[in-house]
Design a protein around this motif. Structure first.
Motif, PDB file in Angstrom:
ATOM      1  N   TYR A  20       0.818  -1.221   0.000  1.00  0.00           N
ATOM      2  CA  TYR A  20       0.000   0.000   0.000  1.00  0.00           C
ATOM      3  C   TYR A  20       0.851   1.270   0.000  1.00  0.00           C
ATOM      4  O   TYR A  20       0.742   2.107  -0.913  1.00  0.00           O
ATOM      5  N   PRO A  21       1.679   1.501   1.043  1.00  0.00           N
ATOM      6  CA  PRO A  21       2.436   2.760   1.068  1.00  0.00           C
ATOM      7  C   PRO A  21       3.455   2.875  -0.060  1.00  0.00           C
ATOM      8  O   PRO A  21       3.703   3.986  -0.561  1.00  0.00           O
ATOM      9  N   PHE A  22       4.055   1.763  -0.482  1.00  0.00           N
ATOM     10  CA  PHE A  22       5.043   1.823  -1.551  1.00  0.00           C
ATOM     11  C   PHE A  22       4.396   2.204  -2.888  1.00  0.00           C
ATOM     12  O   PHE A  22       4.968   2.981  -3.669  1.00  0.00           O
ATOM     13  N   LEU A  23       3.207   1.662  -3.145  1.00  0.00           N
ATOM     14  CA  LEU A  23       2.500   2.040  -4.370  1.00  0.00           C
ATOM     15  C   LEU A  23       2.041   3.492  -4.316  1.00  0.00           C
ATOM     16  O   LEU A  23       2.144   4.223  -5.308  1.00  0.00           O
ATOM     17  N   LEU A  24       1.541   3.933  -3.176  1.00  0.00           N
ATOM     18  CA  LEU A  24       1.079   5.316  -3.048  1.00  0.00           C
ATOM     19  C   LEU A  24       2.230   6.308  -3.183  1.00  0.00           C
ATOM     20  O   LEU A  24       2.054   7.421  -3.677  1.00  0.00           O
ATOM     21  N   ARG A  25       3.402   5.911  -2.705  1.00  0.00           N
ATOM     22  CA  ARG A  25       4.549   6.821  -2.761  1.00  0.00           C
ATOM     23  C   ARG A  25       5.019   7.072  -4.194  1.00  0.00           C
ATOM     24  O   ARG A  25       5.615   8.122  -4.484  1.00  0.00           O
ATOM     25  N   GLN A  26       4.761   6.150  -5.102  1.00  0.00           N
ATOM     26  CA  GLN A  26       5.293   6.296  -6.462  1.00  0.00           C
ATOM     27  C   GLN A  26       4.414   7.175  -7.345  1.00  0.00           C
ATOM     28  O   GLN A  26       4.842   7.624  -8.406  1.00  0.00           O
ATOM     29  N   TRP A  27       3.146   7.445  -6.909  1.00  0.00           N
ATOM     30  CA  TRP A  27       2.252   8.229  -7.752  1.00  0.00           C
ATOM     31  C   TRP A  27       2.579   9.714  -7.674  1.00  0.00           C
ATOM     32  O   TRP A  27       3.137  10.200  -6.701  1.00  0.00           O
ATOM     33  N   ARG A  28       2.161  10.444  -8.697  1.00  0.00           N
ATOM     34  CA  ARG A  28       2.309  11.896  -8.733  1.00  0.00           C
ATOM     35  C   ARG A  28       1.000  12.513  -8.263  1.00  0.00           C
ATOM     36  O   ARG A  28      -0.077  12.117  -8.704  1.00  0.00           O
ATOM     37  N   TYR A  29       1.080  13.473  -7.364  1.00  0.00           N
ATOM     38  CA  TYR A  29      -0.106  14.115  -6.788  1.00  0.00           C
ATOM     39  C   TYR A  29      -0.198  15.535  -7.320  1.00  0.00           C
ATOM     40  O   TYR A  29       0.612  16.395  -6.973  1.00  0.00           O
ATOM     41  N   CYS A  30      -1.176  15.780  -8.188  1.00  0.00           N
ATOM     42  CA  CYS A  30      -1.271  17.093  -8.820  1.00  0.00           C
ATOM     43  C   CYS A  30      -2.644  17.743  -8.636  1.00  0.00           C
ATOM     44  O   CYS A  30      -2.881  18.829  -9.142  1.00  0.00           O
ATOM     45  N   ARG A  31      -3.549  17.081  -7.958  1.00  0.00           N
ATOM     46  CA  ARG A  31      -4.882  17.649  -7.790  1.00  0.00           C
ATOM     47  C   ARG A  31      -4.946  18.525  -6.547  1.00  0.00           C
ATOM     48  O   ARG A  31      -5.183  19.714  -6.613  1.00  0.00           O
ATOM     49  N   THR A  32      -4.755  17.891  -5.405  1.00  0.00           N
ATOM     50  CA  THR A  32      -4.849  18.590  -4.125  1.00  0.00           C
ATOM     51  C   THR A  32      -4.188  17.723  -3.072  1.00  0.00           C
ATOM     52  O   THR A  32      -3.899  16.547  -3.315  1.00  0.00           O
ATOM     53  N   ASN A  33      -3.893  18.300  -1.935  1.00  0.00           N
ATOM     54  CA  ASN A  33      -3.387  17.507  -0.816  1.00  0.00           C
ATOM     55  C   ASN A  33      -4.366  17.538   0.354  1.00  0.00           C
ATOM     56  O   ASN A  33      -3.988  17.313   1.497  1.00  0.00           O
ATOM     57  N   ILE A  34      -5.615  17.838   0.040  1.00  0.00           N
ATOM     58  CA  ILE A  34      -6.653  17.932   1.071  1.00  0.00           C
ATOM     59  C   ILE A  34      -7.448  16.630   1.125  1.00  0.00           C
ATOM     60  O   ILE A  34      -7.988  16.178   0.108  1.00  0.00           O
ATOM     61  N   ILE A  35      -7.514  16.040   2.307  1.00  0.00           N
ATOM     62  CA  ILE A  35      -8.257  14.798   2.525  1.00  0.00           C
ATOM     63  C   ILE A  35      -9.487  15.130   3.369  1.00  0.00           C
ATOM     64  O   ILE A  35      -9.353  15.622   4.498  1.00  0.00           O
ATOM     65  N   PRO A  36     -10.703  14.878   2.870  1.00  0.00           N
ATOM     66  CA  PRO A  36     -11.923  15.280   3.601  1.00  0.00           C
ATOM     67  C   PRO A  36     -12.300  14.305   4.707  1.00  0.00           C
ATOM     68  O   PRO A  36     -13.468  13.944   4.858  1.00  0.00           O
ATOM     69  N   GLU A  37     -11.314  13.853   5.451  1.00  0.00           N
ATOM     70  CA  GLU A  37     -11.534  12.907   6.543  1.00  0.00           C
ATOM     71  C   GLU A  37     -10.590  13.244   7.687  1.00  0.00           C
ATOM     72  O   GLU A  37      -9.636  14.012   7.501  1.00  0.00           O
TER      73      GLU A  37
END
Length: 314
Positions: free
Chosen positions: A162-179
């Motif tokens: 889980y964390p290794f796959l998430l770390r490889q993605w590019r985040y370009c939308r937002t860094n806001i989590i509604p939780e």
């Protein structure tokens, strides 16, 4: 943080947790039941661990599995609730990217661990009812330890990607989590590009683990019910079934909220966001709070030892 919605970044330094999105004005009031449930979960599960430790008559397979469940409950709640309360009380919304991935790992790992422990407890009930004369020889302490180790390794290894796959993605939308905590699916939604590998792997883990665990539990209880109905008297059937009630209650409190949360998330398109978030939070808080209460009320040995402990202290 003003540009967090538009900045193109590979790995954000922080995420912003909104808490219960849409109910920000009620955060202080929502913190009261959340904090209460957390305190009950902590005290209840620590009480289970203490009672089993100091009472020699409880040193058996069922109670060892119960201790494993209590530890998993303690870690699961402690990995999420303190940050929730920090958001509700102090508006401390930022969480480091690595800390967010760590939280995702702990939530996934110990949720799967609880499922595995519940299966092990079901196997204990199956042996105790269907093969009572062989219970002590089948479920020896080394066997219980190996089962516990298998549950831990299975959970830890399956969630590790889980964390290794998430770390490889590019985040370009937002860094806001509604939780109020980092959930795997919530962070995955923030990533850009083709994230089907993470999505499919998460679905595989859910179906493989929860599905297989559900099958094992169902098969165990089919055999248990066949053995119960073969008993000669009604009193014997009720007494034997009574030894399974606590475990059945734990199954219901663990799987039903999770199933309800999953169905609401996937099919409740018109359900408000804050309802989704609240259901997800209850899924993490309610089972750890209820597990020690169920066993404390239903298990005579634990109930009597707790009463003696309290009386002695007084």
């Amino acid at each position: 943080m003003s540009n967090s919605n538009t900045t193109d970044f590979t790995n954000p330094s922080t995420f912003t947790l909104l808490g219960i999105s849409g109910l920000e004005v009620a955060h202080v009031w929502l913190s009261i039941p959340f904090c209460t449930m957390y305190i009950i979960a902590i005290l209840g599960n620590f009480a289970i661990l203490l009672i089993v430790k100091i009472e020699p008559s409880l040193h058996g397979p069922m109670y060892y599995f119960l201790c494993m469940l209590a530890i998993a409950d303690l870690v699961l709640t402690t990995s999420t609730v303190p940050k929730m309360l920090a958001i509700f009380w102090f508006n401390s919304r930022e969480i480091d990217f690595s800390a967010c991935l760590t939280q995702i790992y702990f939530i996934g790992c110990f949720s799967l661990m609880e499922s595995g422990i519940i299966v092990a407890m079901g196997f204990d009930r199956y042996v105790a009812i269907c093969h009572p004369l062989r219970h002590s020889t089948i479920l020896k302490i080394p066997v219980v330890a190996k089962m516990g180790l298998a549950v831990v390794l299975r959970s830890g290894m399956l969630v590790l990607p889980y964390p290794f796959l998430l770390r490889q993605w590019r985040y370009c939308r937002t860094n806001i989590i509604p939780e109020p905590f980092c959930a795997h699916i919530s962070v995955l939604k923030l990533a850009c590009g083709d994230t089907q590998v993470s999505s499919y792997y998460g679905l595989f883990v859910l179906l493989c683990v929860m599905g297989l665990d559900g099958i094992f539990i169902t098969v165990s209880y089919i055999q248990i019910l066949r053995a119960i109905f073969s008993l000669p008297t009604k009193d014997a059937r009720l007494k034997t079934f009574g030894t399974c009630v606590s475990h059945l209650c734990v199954i219901l409190t663990f799987y039903i909220p999770g199933l309800f949360s999953s169905l609401t998330y996937r099919f409740g398109k018109n359900v408000p966001l804050h309802v989704h978030v609240l259901i997800g939070n209850m899924n993490l808080l309610v089972p750890p709070m209820l597990h020690p209460i169920i066993y404390g009320v239903r298990t005579k040995e634990i109930r009597d030892r707790l009463l003696r402990f309290i009386t002695h202290k007084e």
